[in-house]
Design a protein around this motif. Structure first.
Motif, PDB file in Angstrom:
ATOM      1  N   UNK A   1     -45.416 -15.088  -0.519  1.00 43.83           N
ATOM      2  CA  UNK A   1     -43.960 -14.984  -0.345  1.00 43.83           C
ATOM      3  C   UNK A   1     -43.328 -14.318  -1.570  1.00 43.83           C
ATOM      4  N   UNK A   2     -43.760 -14.741  -2.756  1.00 46.66           N
ATOM      5  CA  UNK A   2     -43.187 -14.177  -3.987  1.00 46.66           C
ATOM      6  C   UNK A   2     -43.553 -12.700  -4.142  1.00 46.66           C
ATOM      7  N   UNK A   3     -44.798 -12.381  -3.818  1.00 43.59           N
ATOM      8  CA  UNK A   3     -45.240 -10.981  -3.938  1.00 43.59           C
ATOM      9  C   UNK A   3     -44.536 -10.077  -2.927  1.00 43.59           C
ATOM     10  N   UNK A   4     -44.573 -10.508  -1.676  1.00 47.79           N
ATOM     11  CA  UNK A   4     -43.990  -9.710  -0.594  1.00 47.79           C
ATOM     12  C   UNK A   4     -42.508  -9.432  -0.844  1.00 47.79           C
ATOM     13  N   UNK A   5     -41.780 -10.454  -1.304  1.00 41.99           N
ATOM     14  CA  UNK A   5     -40.333 -10.294  -1.512  1.00 41.99           C
ATOM     15  C   UNK A   5     -39.987  -9.895  -2.940  1.00 41.99           C
ATOM     16  N   UNK A   6     -41.037  -9.609  -3.718  1.00 40.54           N
ATOM     17  CA  UNK A   6     -40.825  -9.149  -5.087  1.00 40.54           C
ATOM     18  C   UNK A   6     -39.988 -10.132  -5.913  1.00 40.54           C
ATOM     19  N   UNK A   7     -40.322 -11.406  -5.801  1.00 36.82           N
ATOM     20  CA  UNK A   7     -39.615 -12.465  -6.536  1.00 36.82           C
ATOM     21  C   UNK A   7     -40.465 -12.859  -7.740  1.00 36.82           C
ATOM     22  N   UNK A   8     -39.810 -13.044  -8.894  1.00 37.37           N
ATOM     23  CA  UNK A   8     -40.533 -13.476 -10.083  1.00 37.37           C
ATOM     24  C   UNK A   8     -40.393 -14.987 -10.273  1.00 37.37           C
ATOM     25  N   UNK A   9     -41.496 -15.682 -10.524  1.00 36.02           N
ATOM     26  CA  UNK A   9     -41.412 -17.141 -10.710  1.00 36.02           C
ATOM     27  C   UNK A   9     -40.543 -17.519 -11.904  1.00 36.02           C
ATOM     28  N   UNK A  10     -40.447 -16.645 -12.899  1.00 31.29           N
ATOM     29  CA  UNK A  10     -39.590 -16.961 -14.049  1.00 31.29           C
ATOM     30  C   UNK A  10     -38.135 -17.108 -13.616  1.00 31.29           C
ATOM     31  N   UNK A  11     -37.729 -16.320 -12.617  1.00 36.22           N
ATOM     32  CA  UNK A  11     -36.330 -16.326 -12.187  1.00 36.22           C
ATOM     33  C   UNK A  11     -36.094 -17.182 -10.949  1.00 36.22           C
ATOM     34  N   UNK A  12     -37.159 -17.588 -10.314  1.00 39.08           N
ATOM     35  CA  UNK A  12     -37.031 -18.392  -9.096  1.00 39.08           C
ATOM     36  C   UNK A  12     -38.019 -19.561  -9.190  1.00 39.08           C
ATOM     37  N   UNK A  13     -37.595 -20.604  -9.898  1.00 41.50           N
ATOM     38  CA  UNK A  13     -38.531 -21.706 -10.178  1.00 41.50           C
ATOM     39  C   UNK A  13     -38.684 -22.715  -9.036  1.00 41.50           C
ATOM     40  N   UNK A  14     -38.426 -22.299  -7.800  1.00 48.14           N
ATOM     41  CA  UNK A  14     -38.568 -23.223  -6.664  1.00 48.14           C
ATOM     42  C   UNK A  14     -38.950 -22.473  -5.414  1.00 48.14           C
ATOM     43  N   UNK A  15     -39.665 -23.154  -4.545  1.00 43.34           N
ATOM     44  CA  UNK A  15     -40.012 -22.598  -3.233  1.00 43.34           C
ATOM     45  C   UNK A  15     -40.036 -23.739  -2.223  1.00 43.34           C
ATOM     46  N   UNK A  16     -39.671 -23.420  -0.981  1.00 48.02           N
ATOM     47  CA  UNK A  16     -39.699 -24.387   0.116  1.00 48.02           C
ATOM     48  C   UNK A  16     -40.910 -24.081   0.984  1.00 48.02           C
ATOM     49  N   UNK A  17     -41.844 -25.008   1.083  1.00 45.66           N
ATOM     50  CA  UNK A  17     -42.990 -24.770   1.965  1.00 45.66           C
ATOM     51  C   UNK A  17     -42.587 -25.192   3.385  1.00 45.66           C
ATOM     52  N   UNK A  18     -42.685 -24.250   4.302  1.00 43.98           N
ATOM     53  CA  UNK A  18     -42.235 -24.449   5.683  1.00 43.98           C
ATOM     54  C   UNK A  18     -42.852 -25.709   6.303  1.00 43.98           C
ATOM     55  N   UNK A  19     -42.019 -26.522   6.940  1.00 44.54           N
ATOM     56  CA  UNK A  19     -42.446 -27.770   7.596  1.00 44.54           C
ATOM     57  C   UNK A  19     -42.976 -28.815   6.610  1.00 44.54           C
TER      58      UNK A  19
END
Lengths: 231, 231, 231, 231
Positions: B151-169
């Motif tokens: 998800x981070x790679x595909x959407x070009x998101x950096x973990x430094x700037x986006x310290x959270x993710x929602x795992x579906x379900x």
């Protein structure tokens, strides 16, 4: 310098935690000495369990730090702009409290649907316009004060009768005649924001107060003919 | 072995209860020693009132338990995958906190509608794709790490700037430069998740932040030009 | 004078805080001595942590203060009107509790959708009509009593079976055979109001109780054939 | 008689308050001694702060009180019917907890949208049909047991895999292999009920778990191939 006011502002900031209006270091309260034209405000990003009265920062109304080794709240320019604009204010409070901030995020005024609201706020609680891109880049916190004041002027709202405003996409500011009272208004705003979120979900049709019921509740608590409480 | 890190990871796990992010034994926090390339994580299914620093389990980055008599959290392979993928992380936290998990259950990103959000997360908080059936059957917890990273790679998101993710379900993961900070982010995520559920109910029309307001709030707290807090 | 009743009314008012039904000084509870035809009520706007049993105000049923140096609750005329109208009442409670007030703000009856409701309220919990403009200007608090009584008469509702009412745009009143029980009903009303807000959001289609299920639950707790609890 | 079981049932009942699942005296928990074929249950309508282990009531599986001076919970016949029907149960819990009861009031199954749900309940949590009018009038509490069992039989649900049911218009029952575990399930049900109310509001489109994800989560915690927790 201003020991009494620093203590007052410190205690008002500590109420933010007691009233469950803040998470971590979010939120800030200021007070003002109108004779000396000096504002006292919470330092930026200090956790509430470490905060001390002597940490409070003193600023003048030209946006300069006059005393204090810590940085003032980043929102200090918004507070100062509002004091300059509304010289009858003596305390200002800013929070990201859950329900009031939810209305800010939706960009909507809180419609007046109950007497809990009318006991404290004379009319819908206004939400500001969006800030221009340019104004965000330069002097953002100052411009936040400007856009609040513009909303009050444009809609002919008096801060004495409307001690709260919702900054669009951001959070609420509340004002009163002391730092402590500004925090109490922030608590009341939070309760009203939750009640009206609930009533909005129950009925999209607005069930707003009549002018007369609003007048009755507001003026039984405020002004010369008030009869609520003890004299 | 790694006594200091074990204590740090233990204390971060105990914060989960203090911040009301967990029910019973749900949730887990890990930390890492990048020099030794060893991760420390909570054991599986032990209640918080019985947990001790010495119960923490040490694992290497090839998914082997190196020290500890208890089983590690079943989610350990997700943590290890993420550390391998993002070597600037130093703490990871997983919870089933109420509001963040509600967004996971809905399978939706949390849109950026407020500065509370922008102060901490640079953009919408992403929700992962559904896992393939085959990937669930084999190495489910490892594949959970894979789908987060994708998800981070595909959407070009950096973990430094986006310290959270929602795992579906499933539930949220948060990351930071220490176990304690990962838990603090989990708390902030929970507040933002609740605020944005509320604003979504008030207005289905999105009232998202402009790029400029997002930049202003994120970069006044993060990076070289930040001016929030004390230096 | 009426020391026992003052203590009882004082303790019932203190329960408002314990049950989380009030913010600041909002809310008031009264009790009555039917032999002496005297009502005891909380003074107006005194904070709960300063309240003492001897602060309670004694009034007669002609709306006069008989004893007490403090002003009675501004809502006292509503209480007195209701005692005059319904002589089987012995305690009345008024709050701005969050969820019950949300229904008042929406101007809607709470439909009977569960046995929690039927265990305590025999039918939908009624919301009053809007007050006429003229009635708001003159004797507002007295007229609030009138409009409550009108609702019960018009819809043929008995206060014995329906110990709660929602005043439109305002807040709930609850009644019982003691001040303490009136507060307990206010707590139960609050729980039912929240449950039914939730079930309304899950299903706009009403899933109301059948007459038989309502009868079964109400009458297993109330009246001569009740079999709930201990004798 | 049955001192150990009485203490166990007493302690499980006290957990109802600790886990915030009850208001006043609502809710009841039972346990069973399968060798002696005797059930122990909370007395009816006794407040939790006065409850003592020796107050627990002993009943046989023919619905007779065998020991105890207090009346048993009015819901005792529901418990006994379920023990007779499902002889692998060892503890049953009934509450009117806020969110689970909201789903009962809406008359809807809780769809399986998250792993928090799948960790504990293998499939949608079922809501019963409405009771026939005749069945309400006669032996209401017994018939509540019957309609629960019918739902499980008709939909081919096993109580071992689905330790909770929503009784339409009423409230939840949970079951397990001990009184304490039945209360823990009631707490988990409450959390899942709130999460899924939230996700339902975010997205009316169902985002249910795949069979594989449900299997993975349920069976990593339950059954012979489970690997969650410590052995």
């Amino acid at each position: 310098m201003l020991e009494e006011l620093k203590k007052e502002v410190y205690e008002a900031n500590m109420l933010l935690e007691k009233y469950e209006l803040v998470t971590f270091t979010w939120g800030n309260v200021s007070g003002i000495d109108w004779d000396k034209k000096l504002m006292v405000i919470k330092p930026s990003g200090v956790s509430y369990d470490k905060l001390k009265p002597e940490d409070m920062v003193v600023m003048d109304l030209d946006y300069n730090v006059v005393e204090g080794t810590l940085n003032p709240s980043t929102d200090a320019p918004t507070h100062i702009y509002l004091y300059n604009k509304f010289p009858n204010l003596k305390g200002i409070c800013h929070t990201h409290s859950l329900y009031a901030t939810s209305w800010c995020q939706a960009g909507k005024d809180i419609p007046i649907q109950g007497t809990t609201h009318a006991d404290n706020f004379y009319g819908d609680i206004p939400c500001t316009e969006h800030l221009d891109v340019k104004k965000i880049k330069n002097s953002y916190e100052y411009e936040t004060g400007v856009i609040i004041a513009e909303k009050f002027e444009k809609n002919n709202i008096k801060v004495e009768d409307m001690p709260a405003v919702l900054v669009n996409n951001h959070g609420p500011f509340t004002f009163s005649n002391s730092p402590k009272k500004a925090v109490e208004i922030a608590k009341i705003l939070e309760v009203v924001a939750q009640m009206t979120l609930n009533s909005y979900m129950l009925s999209k049709q607005e069930n707003n107060l009549t002018q007369e019921l609003m007048d009755k509740h507001y003026f039984r608590k405020h002004g010369k003919d008030s009869y609520y409480g003890q004299k």
